[in-house]
Write an enzyme that holds these catalytic residues in place. Structure first.
Site, PDB file in Angstrom:
ATOM      1  N   TRP A  14       0.432  -1.337   0.468  1.00 22.03           N
ATOM      2  CA  TRP A  14      -0.193  -0.446   0.105  1.00 22.03           C
ATOM      3  C   TRP A  14       0.822   1.299   0.210  1.00 22.03           C
ATOM      4  O   TRP A  14       0.534   2.676  -0.099  1.00 22.03           O
ATOM      5  CB  TRP A  14      -1.366  -0.187   0.692  1.00 22.03           C
ATOM      6  CG  TRP A  14      -0.413  -0.777   3.062  1.00 22.03           C
ATOM      7  CD1 TRP A  14      -0.381  -1.831   3.474  1.00 22.03           C
ATOM      8  CD2 TRP A  14       1.132   0.495   3.280  1.00 22.03           C
ATOM      9  NE1 TRP A  14       0.769  -1.808   4.068  1.00 22.03           N
ATOM     10  CE2 TRP A  14       1.139  -0.701   4.639  1.00 22.03           C
ATOM     11  CE3 TRP A  14       1.162   1.736   2.993  1.00 22.03           C
ATOM     12  CZ2 TRP A  14       1.418  -0.377   5.642  1.00 22.03           C
ATOM     13  CZ3 TRP A  14       1.547   2.577   4.273  1.00 22.03           C
ATOM     14  CH2 TRP A  14       1.702   0.849   5.463  1.00 22.03           C
ATOM     15  N   ASN A  15       1.854   0.952   0.196  1.00 24.31           N
ATOM     16  CA  ASN A  15       3.028   2.406   0.758  1.00 24.31           C
ATOM     17  C   ASN A  15       3.038   3.644  -0.786  1.00 24.31           C
ATOM     18  O   ASN A  15       3.570   4.893  -1.094  1.00 24.31           O
ATOM     19  CB  ASN A  15       4.076   2.279   1.527  1.00 24.31           C
ATOM     20  CG  ASN A  15       5.138   1.287   0.896  1.00 24.31           C
ATOM     21  OD1 ASN A  15       4.609   0.039  -0.339  1.00 24.31           O
ATOM     22  ND2 ASN A  15       5.927   1.748   0.984  1.00 24.31           N
TER      23      ASN A  15
ATOM     24  N   ASP B 296      -2.712  -4.492  -3.131  1.00 24.64           N
ATOM     25  CA  ASP B 296      -3.168  -4.070  -1.410  1.00 24.64           C
ATOM     26  C   ASP B 296      -4.552  -3.420  -1.690  1.00 24.64           C
ATOM     27  O   ASP B 296      -4.985  -1.910  -2.369  1.00 24.64           O
ATOM     28  CB  ASP B 296      -2.038  -3.211  -0.402  1.00 24.64           C
ATOM     29  CG  ASP B 296      -2.563  -3.538   1.132  1.00 24.64           C
ATOM     30  OD1 ASP B 296      -2.255  -4.293   1.638  1.00 24.64           O
ATOM     31  OD2 ASP B 296      -3.638  -2.375   0.942  1.00 24.64           O
TER      32      ASP B 296
ATOM     33  N   SER C 229       5.998  -7.300   3.054  1.00 23.23           N
ATOM     34  CA  SER C 229       6.434  -7.885   4.590  1.00 23.23           C
ATOM     35  C   SER C 229       7.714  -8.774   4.531  1.00 23.23           C
ATOM     36  O   SER C 229       7.305  -9.756   2.842  1.00 23.23           O
ATOM     37  CB  SER C 229       5.734  -7.803   5.613  1.00 23.23           C
ATOM     38  OG  SER C 229       4.791  -8.826   5.267  1.00 23.23           O
TER      39      SER C 229
ATOM     40  N   GLU D  91      10.844  -8.386  -2.989  1.00 23.31           N
ATOM     41  CA  GLU D  91      10.981  -6.756  -2.071  1.00 23.31           C
ATOM     42  C   GLU D  91      10.156  -7.318  -1.305  1.00 23.31           C
ATOM     43  O   GLU D  91       8.938  -6.674  -0.970  1.00 23.31           O
ATOM     44  CB  GLU D  91      11.089  -6.093  -3.103  1.00 23.31           C
ATOM     45  CG  GLU D  91      11.091  -6.098  -4.518  1.00 23.31           C
ATOM     46  CD  GLU D  91      12.914  -6.234  -5.365  1.00 23.31           C
ATOM     47  OE1 GLU D  91      13.380  -5.583  -4.332  1.00 23.31           O
ATOM     48  OE2 GLU D  91      13.543  -6.421  -5.965  1.00 23.31           O
TER      49      GLU D  91
HETATM   50  P1  NAD Z   1       2.133  -7.465   3.875  1.00 27.41           P
HETATM   51  O1  NAD Z   1       2.667  -8.326   3.673  1.00 27.41           O
HETATM   52  O2  NAD Z   1       1.150  -6.945   4.737  1.00 27.41           O
HETATM   53  O3  NAD Z   1       1.257  -6.950   2.399  1.00 27.41           O
HETATM   54  C1  NAD Z   1       1.693  -7.120   1.021  1.00 27.41           C
HETATM   55  C2  NAD Z   1       0.951  -7.690  -0.367  1.00 27.41           C
HETATM   56  O4  NAD Z   1       0.788  -9.288  -0.080  1.00 27.41           O
HETATM   57  C3  NAD Z   1      -0.479  -7.175  -0.034  1.00 27.41           C
HETATM   58  O5  NAD Z   1      -0.933  -6.951  -1.044  1.00 27.41           O
HETATM   59  C4  NAD Z   1      -1.351  -8.600   0.872  1.00 27.41           C
HETATM   60  O6  NAD Z   1      -2.859  -8.752   0.381  1.00 27.41           O
HETATM   61  C5  NAD Z   1      -0.565  -9.197   0.086  1.00 27.41           C
HETATM   62  N1  NAD Z   1      -0.227 -11.019   0.807  1.00 27.41           N
HETATM   63  C6  NAD Z   1      -0.336 -10.713   2.257  1.00 27.41           C
HETATM   64  N2  NAD Z   1      -0.533 -12.291   2.770  1.00 27.41           N
HETATM   65  C7  NAD Z   1      -0.784 -12.561   1.783  1.00 27.41           C
HETATM   66  C8  NAD Z   1      -0.284 -14.284   1.274  1.00 27.41           C
HETATM   67  N3  NAD Z   1      -0.545 -15.032   2.335  1.00 27.41           N
HETATM   68  N4  NAD Z   1      -0.264 -14.657  -0.200  1.00 27.41           N
HETATM   69  C9  NAD Z   1      -0.068 -13.935  -0.840  1.00 27.41           C
HETATM   70  N5  NAD Z   1      -0.503 -12.121  -0.205  1.00 27.41           N
HETATM   71  C10 NAD Z   1      -0.394 -11.738   0.908  1.00 27.41           C
HETATM   72  O7  NAD Z   1       3.311  -5.704   3.095  1.00 27.41           O
HETATM   73  P2  NAD Z   1       2.284  -4.714   3.667  1.00 27.41           P
HETATM   74  O8  NAD Z   1       2.381  -4.341   5.200  1.00 27.41           O
HETATM   75  O9  NAD Z   1       1.420  -3.906   2.744  1.00 27.41           O
HETATM   76  O10 NAD Z   1       4.057  -3.648   3.440  1.00 27.41           O
HETATM   77  C11 NAD Z   1       4.816  -3.091   4.040  1.00 27.41           C
HETATM   78  C12 NAD Z   1       6.102  -4.204   3.783  1.00 27.41           C
HETATM   79  O11 NAD Z   1       6.360  -4.196   2.153  1.00 27.41           O
HETATM   80  C13 NAD Z   1       7.672  -3.231   5.025  1.00 27.41           C
HETATM   81  O12 NAD Z   1       7.910  -4.463   5.310  1.00 27.41           O
HETATM   82  C14 NAD Z   1       8.136  -2.878   3.419  1.00 27.41           C
HETATM   83  O13 NAD Z   1       9.837  -2.683   4.165  1.00 27.41           O
HETATM   84  C15 NAD Z   1       7.771  -4.012   2.428  1.00 27.41           C
HETATM   85  N6  NAD Z   1       8.109  -3.000   1.198  1.00 27.41           N
HETATM   86  C16 NAD Z   1       9.201  -3.368   1.095  1.00 27.41           C
HETATM   87  C17 NAD Z   1       9.673  -2.425  -0.396  1.00 27.41           C
HETATM   88  C18 NAD Z   1      10.888  -2.886  -1.358  1.00 27.41           C
HETATM   89  O14 NAD Z   1      11.133  -2.190  -2.633  1.00 27.41           O
HETATM   90  N7  NAD Z   1      11.793  -3.823  -1.162  1.00 27.41           N
HETATM   91  C19 NAD Z   1       8.827  -1.496  -0.555  1.00 27.41           C
HETATM   92  C20 NAD Z   1       7.622  -1.658   0.082  1.00 27.41           C
HETATM   93  C21 NAD Z   1       7.484  -1.954   0.734  1.00 27.41           C
END
Ligand code: NAD
Length: 505
Positions: free
Chosen positions: A145-146, A171, A221, A242
């Site tokens: 979402w960020n 998201d 995450s 990522e």
């Molecule tokens: P998250 O892992 O909760 O969700 C990310 C995505 O995964 C969402 O679309 C969510 O609906 C989906 N998801 C959740 N559970 C799932 C499952 N079991 N199977 C498949 N998909 C699933 O992360 P978040 O809270 O939305 O984002 C924040 C995190 O993302 C932070 O840790 C941040 O550091 C990381 N991030 C990393 C980068 C990078 O380029 N390295 C960039 C942006 C954010």
């Protein structure tokens, strides 16, 4: 205008989207089922069979037109990003600019990256070898979402440029922005069915997105990334992940305190710290510690917070009640265990429902959650170091490795220190923008920060399979008539020695 009909949905139900600007409901989105995800793959695969036959140059033209539309619809895009995320307008602009740079880069370069490459055959003149790049098929993109435009759309742009289709699960909070981006791509000439969007909870439909993909491109995450990787491994399907970070910034003894403070503020508080590459740990050399801290705290205390759809704020809101809760919990835990709040440390409902002050902590120790865990908010811990070795050692004491920064009065010595940091990218005299914005170079993490890279040739080629086509001309490789195996082996041995003497690789 955002076309919600782009979402493939047969559920008849909707999900509510809340804006952090006011904390209230502002849109309802159709929800997709697991069957819808399967249908999305079928449609994208059918469109992809035609798309992969389109010349890479023509595919690139779609990205370049998208680039132009993005810039001309800038105001609309910024409103949409701010409404979805609550970030300051300037940070929304950074996101838009990053997306445009990526579109221009692959729009121009994909053709060359995908061109058939001649490799040397083991018998020169007899064997010709071509390395051909074939699209994987349909890429499953799962985004957070960020950065709903940049992370929602940019990876998919590279996939499409390489001749793939996309099934995209943004998201829910970022979904409207992603839909806007996909609508713009269609306007730019991308075939309608090529990029499918599905909307729903990760645990409900995320698994189906992984299960249908020929490659999974996940941003989010570390915890979810691990689940995605395990699931993809069952089918031996490639993943790029990522993930999170706990990024360090080192202020060396020769750094100019005020210049370093200006960079550190941007490094820590862009998008209210909800940026994967933003800084959460500051290591400051004794020699400049007091002067740096004075400048840094002064700048942080003067930051303008705001949630308006205008350019006035230097930092916006957290994206959700949940994220506000995480930030408050990290600070509460640290303070309870003895950390000191040098500035900030409070929510600001007078500014916006999820606003939190930019916060600087000192005296953070290993037993506190924010010592090693990613906060993903406007909270940074400061540590004093007496040597560069100590700073490097502490910066490397993490299971993450996404981004790091080194601030020094001498760029060359900054680069030497940079090379000692275990991190996918390191910025000398900048927080994250130099490396992230330089899309010709790969970007990604090591350790718990991920697998694979976006940007650069790697960011495109991950969506392709290499195929080697070796064609033999003239003489055969088998045993000629009247020649025994022993003589054949002798002949080949001589040839191998000759190649070695001639310096062939
Ligand atoms: P998250 O892992 O909760 O969700 C990310 C995505 O995964 C969402 O679309 C969510 O609906 C989906 N998801 C959740 N559970 C799932 C499952 N079991 N199977 C498949 N998909 C699933 O992360 P978040 O809270 O939305 O984002 C924040 C995190 O993302 C932070 O840790 C941040 O550091 C990381 N991030 C990393 C980068 C990078 O380029 N390295 C960039 C942006 C954010």
């Amino acid at each position: 205008m955002i076309d919600k009909n782009i979402v493939l949905s047969s559920s008849g139900t909707t999900t509510s989207v809340v804006t952090p600007l006011t904390g209230s409901h502002y849109a309802a989105l159709p929800v997709s089922t697991v069957d819808d995800v399967a249908e999305a793959y079928a449609r994208a695969a059918a469109a992809q069979r035609e798309w992969c036959a389109v010349a890479p140059r023509e595919r690139g033209q779609v990205l370049l037109r998208f680039h132009d539309l993005l810039l001309s619809r800038q105001a609309e895009a910024l409103d949409i990003i701010q409404t979805a995320t609550g970030k300051a307008r300037w940070h929304a602009f950074e996101e838009l600019a990053g997306t445009a740079v990526g579109a221009r880069y692959y729009g121009r370069r994909a053709e060359r990256m995908l061109a058939c490459t001649r490799r040397s055959g083991f018998l020169p003149g007899v064997i010709r070898v071509d390395e051909v790049r074939r699209p994987k098929g349909v890429v499953g993109v799962i985004s957070p979402w960020n950065y709903p435009l940049e992370l929602g759309v940019s990876d998919g742009l590279a996939a499409v440029a390489a001749g793939n289709g996309v099934v995209h699960k943004p998201d829910v909070q970022g979904a409207l922005t992603a839909l806007w981006g996909v609508g713009l791509l269609r306007e730019a000439g991308m075939p309608e069915d090529l990029w499918q969007v599905v909307v729903g909870d990760g645990p409900t439909i995320g698994g189906a997105v992984v299960d249908g993909a020929d490659h999974v491109c996940f941003t989010g995450s570390t915890r979810t990334g691990r689940e995605v990787a395990k699931r993809a491994a069952e089918r031996l399907v490639g993943v790029s992940l990522e993930l999170g970070g706990k990024n360090a910034l080192l202020v060396l003894d020769d750094a100019n305190p005020d210049r370093a403070a200006e960079i550190a503020v941007r490094a820590c508080f862009t998008s209210a710290g909800q940026l994967c590459v933003s800084t959460e740990r500051l290591y400051v050399h004794d020699a400049v510690h007091d002067a740096f801290m004075e400048c840094f705290l002064r700048r942080v205390r003067h930051m303008r917070l705001g949630v308006g759809l205008d350019w006035s704020a230097e930092m916006g809101s957290l994206a959700s009640q949940r994220q506000l809760g995480v930030v408050e919990e990290h600070v509460r835990d640290a303070v309870e265990k003895g950390a000191r709040v040098l500035t900030g440390g409070k929510r600001r409902p007078d500014v916006g429902p999820y606003c939190y002050e930019p916060t600087v902590l000192a005296g953070v120790t290993e037993d506190m959650t924010c010592f090693a865990e990613e906060t993903f908010g406007p909270v940074v811990s400061v540590y004093r170091c007496s040597t560069v070795d100590e700073a490097v050692h502490m910066a490397n004491d993490t299971r993450y490795g996404l981004n790091a920064s080194v601030l020094s009065g001498n760029v060359r010595s900054g680069r030497v220190v940079a090379a000692r940091l275990n991190s996918g990218s390191v910025n000398v005299n900048e927080g994250y923008a130099s490396s992230y914005g330089s899309v010709d170079a790969p970007m990604g993490g090591i350790g718990d920060s991920g697998i694979g890279r976006r940007h650069g040739a790697e960011g495109l080629l991950r969506f392709t399979e290499a195929q080697t086509i070796a064609s033999r001309r003239g003489i055969g490789l088998g045993r000629p008539p009247l020649v025994g195996f022993r003589s054949l082996a002798r002949g080949y041995t001589l040839l191998l020695k000759l190649f070695r003497a001639l310096g062939r690789s």
